[in-house]
Structure formats: structure tokens, C-alpha cells
Design a protein around this motif. Sequence first.
Motif, PDB file in Angstrom:
ATOM      1  N   THR A 328      43.079  37.659  41.266  1.00 24.42           N
ATOM      2  CA  THR A 328      43.718  36.822  42.275  1.00 24.42           C
ATOM      3  C   THR A 328      44.813  37.608  42.989  1.00 24.42           C
ATOM      4  O   THR A 328      45.172  38.734  42.593  1.00 24.42           O
ATOM      5  CB  THR A 328      44.333  35.580  41.617  1.00 24.42           C
ATOM      6  OG1 THR A 328      45.386  36.014  40.732  1.00 24.42           O
ATOM      7  CG2 THR A 328      43.288  34.806  40.821  1.00 24.42           C
ATOM      8  N   ASP A 329      45.367  36.995  44.050  1.00 18.34           N
ATOM      9  CA  ASP A 329      46.495  37.632  44.754  1.00 18.34           C
ATOM     10  C   ASP A 329      47.650  37.880  43.794  1.00 18.34           C
ATOM     11  O   ASP A 329      48.324  38.917  43.863  1.00 18.34           O
ATOM     12  CB  ASP A 329      46.947  36.746  45.916  1.00 18.34           C
ATOM     13  CG  ASP A 329      45.922  36.694  47.040  1.00 18.34           C
ATOM     14  OD1 ASP A 329      45.054  37.588  47.079  1.00 18.34           O
ATOM     15  OD2 ASP A 329      45.991  35.762  47.859  1.00 18.34           O
ATOM     16  N   ASP A 330      47.894  36.929  42.910  1.00 19.88           N
ATOM     17  CA  ASP A 330      48.981  37.090  41.947  1.00 19.88           C
ATOM     18  C   ASP A 330      48.729  38.272  41.014  1.00 19.88           C
ATOM     19  O   ASP A 330      49.667  38.999  40.637  1.00 19.88           O
ATOM     20  CB  ASP A 330      49.154  35.811  41.125  1.00 19.88           C
ATOM     21  CG  ASP A 330      49.724  34.668  41.944  1.00 19.88           C
ATOM     22  OD1 ASP A 330      50.284  34.937  43.033  1.00 19.88           O
ATOM     23  OD2 ASP A 330      49.582  33.503  41.513  1.00 19.88           O
ATOM     24  N   ASP A 331      47.452  38.476  40.633  1.00 19.77           N
ATOM     25  CA  ASP A 331      47.124  39.602  39.759  1.00 19.77           C
ATOM     26  C   ASP A 331      47.405  40.931  40.453  1.00 19.77           C
ATOM     27  O   ASP A 331      47.957  41.865  39.850  1.00 19.77           O
ATOM     28  CB  ASP A 331      45.646  39.544  39.344  1.00 19.77           C
ATOM     29  CG  ASP A 331      45.338  38.358  38.448  1.00 19.77           C
ATOM     30  OD1 ASP A 331      46.177  38.018  37.601  1.00 19.77           O
ATOM     31  OD2 ASP A 331      44.247  37.769  38.604  1.00 19.77           O
ATOM     32  N   ALA A 333      49.556  41.382  42.884  1.00 18.03           N
ATOM     33  CA  ALA A 333      51.008  41.495  43.047  1.00 18.03           C
ATOM     34  C   ALA A 333      51.672  41.982  41.759  1.00 18.03           C
ATOM     35  O   ALA A 333      52.655  42.734  41.809  1.00 18.03           O
ATOM     36  CB  ALA A 333      51.587  40.143  43.462  1.00 18.03           C
ATOM     37  N   ALA A 334      51.113  41.584  40.640  1.00 15.43           N
ATOM     38  CA  ALA A 334      51.683  41.992  39.349  1.00 15.43           C
ATOM     39  C   ALA A 334      51.277  43.402  38.952  1.00 15.43           C
ATOM     40  O   ALA A 334      51.829  43.970  37.996  1.00 15.43           O
ATOM     41  CB  ALA A 334      51.247  41.008  38.257  1.00 15.43           C
ATOM     42  N   ASN A 335      50.328  43.993  39.673  1.00 17.37           N
ATOM     43  CA  ASN A 335      49.844  45.338  39.349  1.00 17.37           C
ATOM     44  C   ASN A 335      49.823  46.181  40.626  1.00 17.37           C
ATOM     45  O   ASN A 335      48.764  46.412  41.222  1.00 17.37           O
ATOM     46  CB  ASN A 335      48.442  45.266  38.740  1.00 17.37           C
ATOM     47  CG  ASN A 335      48.423  44.582  37.389  1.00 17.37           C
ATOM     48  OD1 ASN A 335      48.674  45.203  36.362  1.00 17.37           O
ATOM     49  ND2 ASN A 335      48.124  43.286  37.403  1.00 17.37           N
TER      50      ASN A 335
END
Length: 577
Positions: A328-331, A333-335
Amino acid sequence: MSTLFLRTLRDDPADAEVPSHKLLVRAGYIRRTAPGVYSWLPLGLRVFRKIEDIVREEMNALGAQEILLPALLPREPYETSGRWTEYGDNVFRLQDRKGNDMMLGPTHEELFTQLVKGEYSSYKDLPVILYQIQTKYRDEERPRAGLLRGREFVMKDSYSFDTTDAGLDHSYDLHRAAYQRIFDRLGVQYVIVAATSGAMGGSASEEFLAECEVGEDTFVRCVESGYAANVEAVITPVPAELPYDDAPAPVVHETGQTPTIDTLVAWANQALDGRSVEAADTLKNVLVKIRKPGEDWVITGIGIPGDREVDFKRLEASVEPAEVELLTDDDFAANPALVRGYIGPKGVQAAGGTYLVDPRVVTGTRWITGADEAGKHVVDLVAGRDFTPDGVIEAAQVRAGDPSPDGQGVLETARGIEIGHIFQLGRKYADAFELDVLGENGKPVRVTMGSYGLGVSRMVAVIAEQRHDDKGLVWPREVAPFDVHLVIANKDQAAVAGAQQLAEELDAAGLQVLFDDRKASPGVKFKDAELLGMPTVVVVGRGWAEGTVEVRDRATGEATAVPIDGAIEAIIAAVRG
């Protein structure tokens, strides 16, 4: 028919997508109760029972014994096998008033294993084959296509218990032959394909697929060799490794806005002088996250030739029982090391992820792929020299024209509906439940099992898919609700009385007769006769005054006028061949 619980519809139901769904509802065979849940009306239930009877006859003939287990099941056996977790959201879970976890049974390997463990203890008790015909439940996220993909359905599931692998082979072969007899009797066009075992576990696995354009399963076959497999089970032929001693060193290039394979190929053909580049020369890296039961998500890169897409069914089959999702976009952003559109093998591994590649990505192959920086790609990245994948995975789409895994030709694709699946489970469930019997030498022997499923309620829809025309259903004689549809299309009292007598004599001769004695017009009756699909239609109409009745073959449309005096014999001959 004047008293039959039946209403036919002229228009297709709004939620129906496929012919079988439209026709079974319009013809009054089934009615929708809830998404993926249907009620069986009299005509539909007659078809269902005839299919069930054929299945039961063939199962009994191979020596299997019928039992019936509950549909409401406790949590504990499924915890023992690990499937309480593996099934995820696909099962209906509930609690009783005391807070005990329960489920509505999706399948019964655990319960059958427990049952045999509790009843048998000696090799002399085996082999044994047990089966049931029972309602199953699965919480389909998107039930569709009527009876083809529902939340409640009826299956025949059988289980074999043997003390030796040779015995399991024999039980498997018995079921394979029985399934062929069942589907042949039902008049279904089908193909047997190699398959994966999925959450069922085990080794040898084959599916019976009804050939159908609306089928959800894609399978491949090789005309030259007879090879056939579900796409999830296709093993990609692995090419030979290539020498790379003279391969140039990898070079990182500024490629601008090239986040897709098409834009990357366009750049390469313009920027790399004298070099013709195709999508197959690029290495596409698809980022997913995979979670094994009871563990955390792991970022995983899937490297495949750029001219192919990831087939999620193949990917899911390769990692089952683990879950798999796109990042996902959040994934992302976290990497931050994972630069979308420019991801390379090293970036995945540097981010702590796992990098798996298609079997065609062998040592020595040269690729154009992401350089893990926005607007940059690397040219001449060599597998085995510049990067080492963590493993191989079957996740790329299988296409018509691909080499057959048996090396004897090329593959063609087709679509089908799964109607049966047979597995050699081996000792997976016997190990989980410690199912042992005493052998001839007095020592414990671990039992080996087979599991064999067949969709009974689904077969109604499958036959409807394969046996219909623009007018309605066309049932094969083995499963038609009635042998004869007798239509009165004449208001003359003598004709009405004659039709009534004809119906009684056909019934006395052992034929099942649907007698349309309604006050409706002949046009309405004829349309309903075509929609309902009985194999033989007998019309008592204008010809009655001339001493004839009409016998129609629903499948061919052929109509024959036969003398009243010989009508019974002619109809019996038409029905019984």
C-alpha cells in the motif's frame, strides 16, 4: 402444472451475470435468499436430487460407505490441524452462549480423521472409504454467478484411509474412475487437469473442470501430448544457465520519467545505440507483502520478465496457506528505500525484504531493471553475478504459446468450472491427529489419507451452462426434472380428456410427466416448455382432431406427428431411445 409451485419470469434477474443464473431463476428452479444463498424450488430440487442419486450410486459402487457429519463444528479440531487460522476470513465463525468458538463447516478432513481414530485401531479395519453429501459454508467476499460461487453449497466429500502408499494410490484411482463415470452419465464436457492442493495439503492433486467460457478457472493444455493443468499448477520449464564471463559491467543510466515497462523500453531503444530492446529484456519487480499463519508481514519482491504480468492466483497458490497483498501507499512511505517504478533486486533486499524470481531468471541472464533511485535504471544487470535472488516462485502469467512443461509442444488456454477435485493427502492430517493403527507386526502404522470433493449443487448450474440455447434450458435425460412435458394446446373437451388419459398412461408406463393443464394461452405454454427444458415435449393441439399428437425433441427442435393410437409407444421410444 396448475398446482405446481412455479412462477416463470420473462426478464432476467438484475443481479444475474451468467446464463445458468439467469435461466435457473427465470425458469423457477431457484430463488435468491441472500447474497450467495439460494432456495431450491420443486423443479430445481428434482434436478438436484437426480444428480445426488447418480453421485451416490457411483460412490456406493466403488465400495464407499455414506455417513453424515454435522455442519456446525467446534474450533478444536481445526486448531489441531492449523486451519482455524489458515482459513482466515473465508469461514463463518460464531460462538455459542457459553463463549465456545464454532464454525460452519467448509470441509471435513479433521472430523473424518477424528472419527476413524475413535473407531478403528487395527490394520484389519482398513482400507475404508467414507463419504457424505452435505451442505458446506464459505464466506465468499464476492459471491457471484448464482450457484457457481455461493456461500452455501452442497458437496460430496469422501475420504480414504489406507495403511500403505500403494493402498492410497488404489483408492485415488477408484475415485478418479468413479468421477469419470459420474460426469459421463451427467453428459458434462470436462477435462482432468493437474492441480495444486492449497489449504487441503497433500501431494498428488487433480481437478475436473467443466469446459465453459464463464468459468473462473483458466487451464492450459497441450494438443500434441495431452498435458493439461490448472494455471496454478503449471511448472515453468527452466532454461539452461548462461555464461557471463564476457558480459559488460552493469551501468546505471538516467532514464527520466520511465516508471512503466513501456516507457522504459521506449527509452532503451532510443538511448542504447544499436540495441533492440523488448519488454522481455526488462526485469519487472512487483512488490507484495506475505504473511504466514501466526507470523508478521514480510515485504517480498517478485521479479518476472517485463513482458508478463503477475498472476495473483498463481502467486497465492505458490505461497498458500500464507496471505499475500500488494504493498500500500503506507507501506512504501514506511520503506523509503523502495522507490516505486524504479525498484531493483538490491533495493528489495536492502530494505530487509525477500526477493523471489521467475524460473526464467536463471544465472547468466542479462536484464534492464530499476536502480532503486527515481529516474534511474541499470542496464546489463546479470543474475548470479550482480544479484542473487532468495528463491524462485511460480507467479508469472501462463500464456498460450508457452512451451509445455512436458517438452512436447506448446500450450493453449481455455476456461472451466471446477466440478471435482481429488487429493492424495498423505499423512498430513493423520500426523496432526496421530491416527495410527496396529500393523501386522504389532507396531503402530501411521494411516495415509485421500480427500475427494465433488460439487453437487454446482453441477446443476454447470449442466445449465453447457446445455441451454436462446430459448431456455435443455436438460439431459439423466437429470431432467421430468421425462415428458405434456402441453394441452387445444380447448376442445375431447382433446383435454385425451391429454389427461395420455398423461395417466405415460405415468403408468413409468415415465415422469409434467402435465401443463393451465388455462394459459398456447403461446405462453410453448414458451414455458422451451424455458423449462424437458427433453421431450408432447403437444396435444390441432392435430388431435386429425388423430395425431406432436412429439418434439427439445435439444434438436425436431417435431414429429404420431398417431394417437401409437402415441404411448412413440413417446416411450423417444424417452428411452
